[in-house]
Write a protein that holds these residues in place. Structure first.
Motif, PDB file in Angstrom:
ATOM      1  N   PRO A  11       1.723  43.064  38.725  1.00 54.28           N
ATOM      2  CA  PRO A  11       0.448  43.207  38.011  1.00 54.28           C
ATOM      3  C   PRO A  11       0.630  43.600  36.552  1.00 54.28           C
ATOM      4  O   PRO A  11      -0.081  43.084  35.672  1.00 54.28           O
ATOM      5  CB  PRO A  11      -0.267  44.308  38.809  1.00 54.28           C
ATOM      6  N   GLU A  12       1.592  44.483  36.271  1.00 58.33           N
ATOM      7  CA  GLU A  12       1.810  44.923  34.898  1.00 58.33           C
ATOM      8  C   GLU A  12       2.297  43.769  34.024  1.00 58.33           C
ATOM      9  O   GLU A  12       1.820  43.566  32.898  1.00 58.33           O
ATOM     10  CB  GLU A  12       2.811  46.075  34.863  1.00 58.33           C
ATOM     11  N   LEU A  13       3.263  43.005  34.539  1.00 55.39           N
ATOM     12  CA  LEU A  13       3.800  41.898  33.764  1.00 55.39           C
ATOM     13  C   LEU A  13       2.764  40.789  33.601  1.00 55.39           C
ATOM     14  O   LEU A  13       2.667  40.162  32.538  1.00 55.39           O
ATOM     15  CB  LEU A  13       5.059  41.345  34.436  1.00 55.39           C
ATOM     16  N   ALA A  14       1.968  40.542  34.659  1.00 55.21           N
ATOM     17  CA  ALA A  14       0.937  39.510  34.580  1.00 55.21           C
ATOM     18  C   ALA A  14      -0.075  39.844  33.485  1.00 55.21           C
ATOM     19  O   ALA A  14      -0.488  38.971  32.710  1.00 55.21           O
ATOM     20  CB  ALA A  14       0.239  39.363  35.929  1.00 55.21           C
ATOM     21  N   VAL A  15      -0.473  41.103  33.404  1.00 56.62           N
ATOM     22  CA  VAL A  15      -1.409  41.538  32.369  1.00 56.62           C
ATOM     23  C   VAL A  15      -0.788  41.388  30.988  1.00 56.62           C
ATOM     24  O   VAL A  15      -1.437  40.947  30.026  1.00 56.62           O
ATOM     25  CB  VAL A  15      -1.845  43.002  32.612  1.00 56.62           C
ATOM     26  N   GLN A  16       0.492  41.711  30.882  1.00 62.60           N
ATOM     27  CA  GLN A  16       1.177  41.608  29.589  1.00 62.60           C
ATOM     28  C   GLN A  16       1.280  40.151  29.130  1.00 62.60           C
ATOM     29  O   GLN A  16       1.029  39.848  27.951  1.00 62.60           O
ATOM     30  CB  GLN A  16       2.574  42.227  29.705  1.00 62.60           C
ATOM     31  N   VAL A  17       1.639  39.255  30.056  1.00 62.38           N
ATOM     32  CA  VAL A  17       1.770  37.844  29.705  1.00 62.38           C
ATOM     33  C   VAL A  17       0.411  37.258  29.306  1.00 62.38           C
ATOM     34  O   VAL A  17       0.286  36.545  28.301  1.00 62.38           O
ATOM     35  CB  VAL A  17       2.373  37.052  30.884  1.00 62.38           C
ATOM     36  N   ALA A  18      -0.619  37.549  30.100  1.00 69.57           N
ATOM     37  CA  ALA A  18      -1.944  37.032  29.788  1.00 69.57           C
ATOM     38  C   ALA A  18      -2.432  37.551  28.440  1.00 69.57           C
ATOM     39  O   ALA A  18      -3.024  36.797  27.648  1.00 69.57           O
ATOM     40  CB  ALA A  18      -2.925  37.424  30.894  1.00 69.57           C
ATOM     41  N   GLY A  19      -2.179  38.822  28.160  1.00 73.49           N
ATOM     42  CA  GLY A  19      -2.592  39.383  26.880  1.00 73.49           C
ATOM     43  C   GLY A  19      -1.869  38.738  25.719  1.00 73.49           C
ATOM     44  O   GLY A  19      -2.471  38.471  24.663  1.00 73.49           O
ATOM     45  N   GLN A  20      -0.581  38.460  25.905  1.00 75.33           N
ATOM     46  CA  GLN A  20       0.191  37.815  24.843  1.00 75.33           C
ATOM     47  C   GLN A  20      -0.348  36.402  24.561  1.00 75.33           C
ATOM     48  O   GLN A  20      -0.494  35.999  23.405  1.00 75.33           O
ATOM     49  CB  GLN A  20       1.661  37.740  25.261  1.00 75.33           C
TER      50      GLN A  20
END
Length: 235
Positions: free
Chosen positions: A114-123
């Protein structure tokens, strides 16, 4: 990393273009439909010139019909895709936070934490132009930069059908009005085309060729029988 990805990508053939399916379908359809048409005309007892005229008429009518159908089909699909992309762009513009969360959930469902998914989507959402393209690929399953061209599909269909349809009638046009020659040439072309398609799709060429030859022979046999019956009833 991008160079490695590009190198790996070159090992694969283009399976998303708009030319292969209509071209293959056009050749097959031209061969089968015109061979069957000529078989029916021959079965009716028509003369060699009449067979040649019927073959050319079938070639022209079928080629234009295939091109028109492919153009309309691909153009309609393209227009629908572009309309859905416009909807997605509007949603990103109106509610970017919700769309960003939606993209994060997509990546999370594919195995990211979940943390990485949020980071990728935000980027990805930092640039709206990148964001809507990513959403189109992830949610709609299409590449907005590589949509099939209706003109390519129509042109491929027209030329392919014309080539396929020319083969059965070619002996009659060259002064060899022989049903046996036309049948043999058509059978060879059917088998060869089926084998080629099977090879492109990594299937046994012998099976692909035999299958296409069998289907073409069945179509020609049926129309020949109809021609014989109609010829006896009319003439």
């Amino acid at each position: 990393m991008s160079a490695q990805a590009a190198e790996l990508h070159t090992h694969h053939r283009d399976v998303t273009g708009g030319w292969l399916r209509p071209a293959v379908f056009g050749v097959m359809d031209g061969l089968v439909s015109n061979a069957a048409l000529l078989a029916g005309v021959v079965g009716s007892g028509a003369s060699a010139p009449a067979v040649a005229v019927a073959g050319l008429a079938g070639l022209a009518a079928g080629a234009f019909s295939m091109a028109t159908g492919e153009y309309t089909s691909v153009a309609s699909q393209r227009e629908l895709t572009l309309a859905e992309i416009d909807v997605e762009r509007g949603e990103i513009s109106r509610n970017p936070e919700a769309e960003e969360r939606e993209l994060a959930l997509v990546y999370e469902s594919r195995g990211l934490t979940p943390e990485l998914a949020v980071q990728v989507a935000g980027q990805l959402h930092r640039d709206p132009e990148i964001a809507w393209r990513v959403h189109a690929r992830e949610e709609l399953g299409v590449d907005p930069d590589d949509l099939p061209s209706p003109w390519v599909a129509a042109g491929s269909s027209f030329l392919a059908f014309a080539i396929g349809a020319l083969i059965p009638v070619l002996p009659f046009l060259l002064g060899l009005p022989s049903v046996a020659v036309s049948t043999g040439l058509t059978g060879f072309a059917l088998f060869g085309t089926g084998a080629l398609v099977a090879r492109l799709t990594r299937r046994p060429p012998l099976f692909g060729g035999a299958r296409q030859l069998g289907l073409g022979a069945a179509a020609a046999a049926v129309t020949y029988g109809i021609g014989v019956l109609m010829g006896a009833a009319i003439f």
